[in-house]
Every structure is written in C-alpha cells, then in structure tokens.
Enzyme design. Sequence first.
Site, PDB file in Angstrom:
ATOM      1  N   LYS A 488       0.307 -11.451 -14.680  1.00 35.28           N
ATOM      2  CA  LYS A 488      -0.598 -10.492 -14.043  1.00 35.28           C
ATOM      3  C   LYS A 488       0.193  -9.553 -13.139  1.00 35.28           C
ATOM      4  O   LYS A 488       1.366  -9.810 -12.822  1.00 35.28           O
ATOM      5  CB  LYS A 488      -1.665 -11.235 -13.235  1.00 35.28           C
ATOM      6  CG  LYS A 488      -1.106 -12.085 -12.107  1.00 35.28           C
ATOM      7  CD  LYS A 488      -2.203 -12.821 -11.370  1.00 35.28           C
ATOM      8  CE  LYS A 488      -1.612 -13.664 -10.230  1.00 35.28           C
ATOM      9  NZ  LYS A 488      -2.661 -14.313  -9.425  1.00 35.28           N
ATOM     10  N   TYR A 719      10.850  11.739  10.562  1.00 33.64           N
ATOM     11  CA  TYR A 719       9.533  12.109  11.090  1.00 33.64           C
ATOM     12  C   TYR A 719       9.297  11.500  12.475  1.00 33.64           C
ATOM     13  O   TYR A 719       9.652  10.359  12.741  1.00 33.64           O
ATOM     14  CB  TYR A 719       8.431  11.626  10.146  1.00 33.64           C
ATOM     15  CG  TYR A 719       8.299  12.418   8.880  1.00 33.64           C
ATOM     16  CD1 TYR A 719       7.937  13.763   8.907  1.00 33.64           C
ATOM     17  CD2 TYR A 719       8.512  11.818   7.645  1.00 33.64           C
ATOM     18  CE1 TYR A 719       7.807  14.486   7.736  1.00 33.64           C
ATOM     19  CE2 TYR A 719       8.385  12.530   6.462  1.00 33.64           C
ATOM     20  CZ  TYR A 719       8.025  13.873   6.512  1.00 33.64           C
ATOM     21  OH  TYR A 719       7.901  14.597   5.356  1.00 33.64           O
TER      22      TYR A 719
END
Length: 824
Positions: A488, A719
């Site tokens: 999965k 940033y």
Amino acid sequence: MSKADIYTIEQIAEIVEGKGLFVNKDALVTSLVIDSRTLSNAPQALFFAIKAQRDGHEFIGNAYQNGIRNFLVSTDVAQDQYPEANWIKVGDALLALQKLAIYHRAAHQLKVIGITGSNGKTVVKEWLYQLLATDFNIVRSPKSYNSQIGVPLSVWQINDSHNLGIFEAGISTVGEMSKLAAIIEPNIGILTNIREAHDEGFANKREKLIEKLRLFEGVETFIYSPEHVLPNITLPGKKKFTWSFNQPADLQIVDVLNKGTSSILKAKYAEKQVEVTIPFADAASIENVVICWVTLLAMGYTALEGTYRLSKLVKVGMRLQLINGVDHCSLIDDSYSADISSLSIALDFLNQQNQHPKRTLILSDLHETGKSANELYQEISLLLNQKKIDRLVGIGEQIGAHQHLFKIESSFYKDTEHFLANISEQNFHNETILVKGARKFGFEQVVKRLAQKVHDTVLEVNLNALTSNLQFYRSKLSPGVKTMAMVKAFSYGSGSFEIANLLQYHKVDYLAVAYVDEGIALRKAGISLPIMVMSPEPSAFDAMLRYQLEPEIYSLEVLQSFLHFLPRDVVAFPIHIKLDTGMHRLGFEHYHMAELTALLKNTQQLKVISIFTHLVATDDKQHDEFTKLQVTWYEQMYEALSNSLAYKPIRHVLNTSGISRWPQYHFNMVRLGIGLYGFDGALEAQKDKGKGDGLKTVAVLKTSITQIKHIYPGETVGYGRRGSLPNGGQIATVKIGYADGYSRAFGNGVGKMLVDGKLAPTVGAICMDMCMIDITGLNAEVGDEVIVFNEEQSIVALANEIKTIPYEILTNVSQRVKRVYYYE
C-alpha cells in the site's frame, strides 16, 4: 563445452553416489539449475531440488512444465506425474551439487585464483579479469556468486578452453569455507581484508579470519596485507606477497594523491619507487586497485606492465538499474558489462518485469568469451528464445554478421553512433528494454537517450536488499505459513509494480493495498497474485469484480453493500474479514458476531479467505499482556465465525514487528510491511546494543549541489531570514524541498545530509524545491552527490530528529522523485 565437459545423467548419478531412476540414462547434462524460473537450455539441464529458504521440491512441477527432464531430489516425488523425467535420489541435494562441482574442477588442470575477505571480493575479481583477459582465457564467478550454492555453479562453467579461473568465496559462519575450498582448489589465494562486515556468524575477528584462511590451504602463493591478519595465526602459502598502506610490505603504498576523480598512488616495490595513476578516488576503489596491483606483481608481471594496465581499469558495473523510459517504457541499464553469464542474469531480471507486453534487448558484440563467433551467437539466439525475448536490437559488426541466427524480430546497426542516428525507426513504446553492452560501445549514450528526463533527486531502491529482508522473515516462519506483503501507499514510497514484480517472482502468497486504484494499477502491470484491498469503497465494487481484487470486509454496512452489488451468478467471491480486538480503527467487534455469521451462512456468493485482526503494540514489551489479550479475543471470535462455515479460513494477526517477537502467533499467515524495507521496531533494541538484526537498508535518497555561496557574518539565508552562519562560511543549495517530501521540520539545522562522507546541517527554512546546507570546511563542488538518507544516515535517525516514525519519512518521498531500482 567439449565432450569431456558433457555428462550423462547416469554418470552424474555415479559421481554424486545417488540412486538413479531413468527413462533415458544417456540424457546429456550441460547446465545445472536451482531455480525453475531461470532456465537455460532446459532439455540438457539438471534441476537440483535444494532445501533452502524455499524447498526446491515444491517447484519440480514448474521446472517440468518449463521443459526440464532431469531432476536431483532428496525426498520422494510422485514420479508418475512426470513420465518423461529422469531422477537421481540423494540424501542432501546441496551436498550433491558440491560433490559434482568438486569432480568437475578436478577434471580440469588450470590455474585458479581464489578470493575471499569482508569487502571487495567481486570488484577485485572483475578487475583481475580486465587486467588478465589479454593473456588468459578466463572463467570467473558470475556477478557475486560466492555462496555454498553460487561457488559450485561458478566452477561448473569451467571447460577445456579455460586456462585461468577466478572465483570468489563468501561465508557467513564457521564450517562453511572447507566445502568451498574443496570446490575451488585455488593455486593463488587473495585475502582482500577482514573488517566488521558479516560478523554476525562469528564469535570474533580471530575466528572469522581462521575460517576464511581455510580457502587457501595448499595454495602456492598467498596475497594479503599484514594489517588484516592477527599474530599467532599460521598463514598459508609456499610464497607470500604482501601489501600495506602503513607498514613494510612487498608493495608498500607511501602516498596517495587525490586528483578529483582520479588518484596517483606512489609505492615502494623491490627497493624502487613506482607509481600509477588510476581513474578512481574513493578509498574502497584505491584499496581494491592495490590488491590487483600486488597480484599482478606476484604473478610475474613487471612493475611497468602492471602500472600501464592498472591505468586502463574501468568501473565495474555491479548493478542492473531499472528506471522509467520514454514513451511508457521501462529501461534496464546494464551498459557496463557484456559476457554470456551476466547476459543470462540480466535476462532473468528482464523476465521479472510484467508491466509491459513486450520485452526488448539492445545488445552489443560480446568479446573475449573463449568461443567462436558462430558458436557464441548461436548460444545467444537459443538463450533469447528460451527467455521469451520479443525483439533484439544488435549493435556491432560481429552480431550483425550473424543476424541470420536470430529468429525473433530483430534489427542491426554497425555501431552505437549509427543506432542513435536512426533510433526513431525503432518506435519504442510500452515495452521493457534491457540495454546490455561492452563498455567500448558507450551504451550510456543509449540509456541517456531512452531514459525519461525527470527531477535530479533520486530514490535508489536496492532489490537485493529487499529480497534479503523477505528471506530474513521467511526464515522465522514454520513450513506452510504464508506471507502477505503490504504494498500500500506506493509500496511505502518505494514504488508500485517494480516492488510487486519482485515479490511475485519470489512467490509471496498475497499482496495488500489500501485502495482499489492501487490494485488496478498492479493488475494492469501484469501482477497475478491475489490482492487484498484494505479500504474497499462501494463506488469501486465493480472494478474489484472486474480485476479480481479481494475486499477487506470490516463492517455490516460494507458487507451488505457488497452482497447487494454482486451479480446473482457470482459464486464464492473471495473476501477477508477484519475483526477489531482493541485497535478501534476498523473491524467487527464481538457483538457483531451473531449477525455476521448469519449473513455469511446464508449466502453462497462469498467465500471467506481469511479472518484477521490488527495487534496494536507487538513491538512494545510494556503492552505484551494486552497483545496476549487481543489474541485471546481474536481466537474466540475466529472460532465463533469459522464454526458457522463449512471450512477454516486463513488466520493471521501479526504485522512486521510481531513476526520476530511472537512466533507462537504466526498461525497460517503473517503480514509483512515496513520490515521489507529494513525497519522493525521490535528489533531496534537489539540493534542499539550492537547486535545485527539481519535487515538491510533498501532505500537511499540522494540529491546534488546546484550552487555554492560564501556567506559573511551577519548575513541571513532563506525565507523569513531564519538562517545564518554567525562566523560566516559556505552554504550549498541542494535540489530537494518539501514538495519532494523533505519536511519543513528539518529546517534550521534540525536536518542533516551527508556531503563528502560528513554531516552537513540545514541552514534556514526548507523551500518547496530546494534547501540550503552548511558545507563550511567540507570538500564540495557544484554537481556533487548529497545523501539525504542511507545506511549511515538512517531513516530512523531522520525520524527521531523530527519526532516521527520511519513510515512517515519513507512514504513522504514524493512521486516526482525519480525511482531507480537496482539488482546487483
């Protein structure tokens, strides 16, 4: 093979002292097979039913179906099911294989080099082949065939045309090397080194060294470094040749000058200064070159000839790489080596791939095979037919001259340049393409042209390691216990059909996915294994029926919806019942049992394949009592449910961490998930104490440096001006950000990456597509490789840095990050 190298089945029975039952005692045997899927010349193959992680007797039917008619077994077989088969019955099939190899080796008088050590065996073997192939017709171990099975299969390749053999031997515990020594019988022995690798099977370094030295009993010449032996141990060899970086030796390295991607080695030999320039700069390659250098000297080559040949060494292609190609193709890159043994191995890997309907081989001329060109290309043609290859693109004058031998779709080009100029006429589309060529043909250009151009950041997935982890857990299971592999979430971030193909090839019993679309993708990629869907949605029931996907049923509502959907003519559609015994996520609870049993009892449309539960803390000792309580509740609910059915469904309760800690609860099947990728919370405590847990690192995430900047004190980085180097220094911008799965939580020095083997912390905030790291004082250049995680800088360490779990680190790696799968 000459007549002297071909045996009849009756002769082999005599050699291995087995009991024969023949329909044709004169049947010829030219190849030995231990895997029913990797066949070569099936009519003249002998299948050894060896009991290893899987019992070879289970695959006799497959081998017979694939054309094999000669079998060596150690248990009784229903022989009437195989009317055309010849049989040899022995006590132990592996010992019989080794006994046959000993006989075959003794029948040939050739010089043999035997190699063992902790690291470098395969590279030294391949480089010696490069260095000596002009003077000898060499037979050598394919890839790293150095085990109790691999060595006899390697030695079986010897024929009368060979005058030099180079074989490697690897061991994992005491008592193994004597068997390999009897098979190899080396004249020259090479001990590469003795290090911590593979220590688990030995009490200490001394015991491991003594065991490895057993390979060299009786050798004429023993080649070693004093740095890797211990005092008071008798060393083998009538002659001894030594090398060292730190102490006096026959070849003493006195200086190593790094020149970027190359090195100059200065040494002292026979009281003279000698030096060589080699095209490698890493420490492992330098050591392996020195071992080859001293071997040439020990064999009588002059210092001048040795240094000339060493300067021409080329990198050993140890990996088959599986990458995405253009026009919906998959590309297998094996562009660095070309011989018949490695071709057969590469074709087997090609045959594991089921995601495309067509299999294509791009192959160059093969040289220095010891066979005539006509004999060689006849053998290759037969091999391509046996391996069911659909198309051949031949490049080179020799293969082109023998194109009449190939009966499959084929085209031929005189050289690589001619092929690349006309590549559009091939119309490659929706096929798996194996690129296999001698280095002189420069097939890296072919790979570059056919590879899909994607993001520079790469997740490398080691398929050998994944297979090893699968076998590690299988070794803990009793015979008959099935394995369900969890694929999965894009196989925990590692891939989809690439991983499922491997698991199918190694015969896991079930796959499990989270959602229907994951299962559909696997079916479209040729996966035929049963697939359980853990979150079946009513809107996808029709697709589940069409693609034969088996739903996990966890509530009365889902069960009733599925029954309502099923067409009336459907009978015994497979489902899996999930019980809730304490997880409180999904599943039937005890008060649902009466209604559940009534519904299942009154329908013929469904068949309950398995009944299972999820244990919440199998890795945590403090919750062991609750684990036992969960299993008690599960068994009660299982009995209530199965008693209402006319059969006993599969029982399974264990996930990865439960397999090792709770062997009493293996029942009929276990569910293997994150353990396939090298992580098991139940084993972490042992690992912390320095004990090997048997698991291998499967995934390596790497990126590269885009730009390097000098930062002055007081300047900020990134940033929000969150980053700075108070004393100034250098930063590198690397090509990975939070859109690639590198969490923003790793910013401002929390995360670290390996540059030049040293940890470099992040500086400032993590950006969407890149981030900055502090490389002050490190040896780094634009374009250099940067490791985000590997065995040294582990996913476990990264998870700890941001207080999460390895699952999250691995599954967060974005699908835009290129996956490269390799098989060594």
